[in-house]
Motif scaffolding. Structure first.
Motif, PDB file in Angstrom:
ATOM      1  N   LEU A 260      20.244  49.033  53.145  1.00  0.00           N
ATOM      2  CA  LEU A 260      19.759  48.170  54.223  1.00  0.00           C
ATOM      3  C   LEU A 260      19.039  49.001  55.265  1.00  0.00           C
ATOM      4  O   LEU A 260      19.583  49.974  55.787  1.00  0.00           O
ATOM      5  N   ASP A 261      17.786  48.618  55.546  1.00  0.00           N
ATOM      6  CA  ASP A 261      17.068  49.200  56.683  1.00  0.00           C
ATOM      7  C   ASP A 261      16.137  48.132  57.254  1.00  0.00           C
ATOM      8  O   ASP A 261      16.298  46.938  56.970  1.00  0.00           O
ATOM      9  N   GLU A 262      15.177  48.529  58.061  1.00  0.00           N
ATOM     10  CA  GLU A 262      14.291  47.568  58.713  1.00  0.00           C
ATOM     11  C   GLU A 262      13.367  46.859  57.731  1.00  0.00           C
ATOM     12  O   GLU A 262      12.810  45.804  58.040  1.00  0.00           O
ATOM     13  N   GLU A 263      13.225  47.405  56.524  1.00  0.00           N
ATOM     14  CA  GLU A 263      12.256  46.866  55.568  1.00  0.00           C
ATOM     15  C   GLU A 263      12.888  46.274  54.319  1.00  0.00           C
ATOM     16  O   GLU A 263      12.484  45.199  53.863  1.00  0.00           O
ATOM     17  N   LEU A 264      13.877  46.937  53.743  1.00  0.00           N
ATOM     18  CA  LEU A 264      14.428  46.539  52.448  1.00  0.00           C
ATOM     19  C   LEU A 264      15.930  46.274  52.515  1.00  0.00           C
ATOM     20  O   LEU A 264      16.636  46.859  53.335  1.00  0.00           O
ATOM     21  N   ARG A 265      16.382  45.411  51.609  1.00  0.00           N
ATOM     22  CA  ARG A 265      17.802  45.142  51.432  1.00  0.00           C
ATOM     23  C   ARG A 265      18.079  45.040  49.938  1.00  0.00           C
ATOM     24  O   ARG A 265      17.386  44.315  49.214  1.00  0.00           O
ATOM     25  N   ILE A 266      19.089  45.766  49.478  1.00  0.00           N
ATOM     26  CA  ILE A 266      19.482  45.719  48.072  1.00  0.00           C
ATOM     27  C   ILE A 266      20.944  45.301  48.012  1.00  0.00           C
ATOM     28  O   ILE A 266      21.795  45.892  48.683  1.00  0.00           O
ATOM     29  N   THR A 267      21.227  44.254  47.211  1.00  0.00           N
ATOM     30  CA  THR A 267      22.593  43.744  47.113  1.00  0.00           C
ATOM     31  C   THR A 267      23.039  43.688  45.661  1.00  0.00           C
ATOM     32  O   THR A 267      22.226  43.575  44.741  1.00  0.00           O
ATOM     33  N   GLN A 268      24.362  43.741  45.476  1.00  0.00           N
ATOM     34  CA  GLN A 268      24.954  43.602  44.152  1.00  0.00           C
ATOM     35  C   GLN A 268      26.018  42.520  44.204  1.00  0.00           C
ATOM     36  O   GLN A 268      26.922  42.553  45.038  1.00  0.00           O
TER      37      GLN A 268
END
Length: 256
Positions: free
Chosen positions: A235-243
């Motif tokens: 998670l940052d200001e641009e991208l989010r990766i979830t599982q």
């Protein structure tokens, strides 16, 4: 290793992930994509991401492939599903073929409930040869709340089916003809219909509302919400990766 070097690695890893997603049609199960996700996740700049309201909030656009079950084959390599697969088989005709055009998630903190909105907004186009090529939106309504420093619990609360926001009067008329009360039920097997009934009974799903003759909107509520956990890998200001619970991985980009 200095901070500038880590930042440079992170930016390269993000660029490499986007390239891999574009090359493999967004499939996060492809080896090259999975490796790019693993590398970027190891460079996650946000400790305790589930507790970071500033970074969680926003309108997130899915840039990896949708993970709805039952994807249909398509010569144009689009994300094609039946309408029923997009929303608990509640809306009819459930076997209507649609192509997903965009999936977004508006996530915003709800102070009164002390949780976040977590709606899954699916924009689609009808591609069934028996119907006009109208555009519409399915919303799987949900909320989420932090349960661990890197994990959210997601609870579904209902669903909506509406025409695209820019639909004109003639398109609304066609929409009402397809989804209005006079439409016939989908031709599905008795076993499938029984399965759908059991799922709806288990989660206490309401009947779909009558279609609004002005807006074309239909909706239903879920009283006994199915719940799932979602781990934030990055998670940052641009991208989010979830599982998710079933190890399905989704990559989203914040809408600017």
């Amino acid at each position: 290793m200095n901070t500038d070097s880590i930042d440079a690695q992170r930016e390269k890893a993000k660029a490499d992930l986007k390239t891999a997603l574009a090359t493999h049609n967004g499939d996060t199960k492809e080896i090259a994509v999975a490796e790019a996700i693993a590398l970027l996740s190891s460079l996650n700049p946000t400790p305790n991401p589930a507790q970071n309201q500033t970074l969680l909030e926003g309108n997130w656009i899915l840039i990896s492939a949708p993970n709805f079950p039952g994807k249909l084959s398509d010569e144009a390599n689009r994300y094609v599903y039946t309408l029923g697969r997009l929303a608990f088989n509640k809306f009819e005709p459930a076997n209507l073929r649609v192509a997903i055009e965009r999936v977004s998630q508006p996530i915003f903190f709800k102070e009164q409930e002390n949780d976040y909105s977590y709606d899954i907004v699916v924009e689609f186009k009808i591609i069934d040869e028996n119907f006009p090529e109208l555009q519409g939106v399915v919303k799987n309504l949900a909320v989420c709340s932090p349960v661990e420093d890197d994990t959210l619990q997601v609870m579904f609360t209902g669903g909506e089916l509406i025409p695209a926001v820019d639909s004109d009067r003639e398109q609304i008329k066609q929409w009402l003809e397809i989804f209005g009360s006079s439409q016939t039920k989908s031709q599905i097997s008795l076993l499938e219909r029984l399965t759908f009934w059991l799922v709806q009974k288990m989660f206490s799903m309401s009947q779909v509302s009558a279609i609004d003759p002005t807006t074309g909107k239909q909706s239903f509520a879920i009283d006994k919400s199915p719940k799932g956990k979602l781990k934030l890998l990055y998670l940052d200001e641009e991208l989010r990766i979830t599982q998710g619970n079933r190890k399905s991985v989704l990559v989203c980009q914040r809408e600017v």
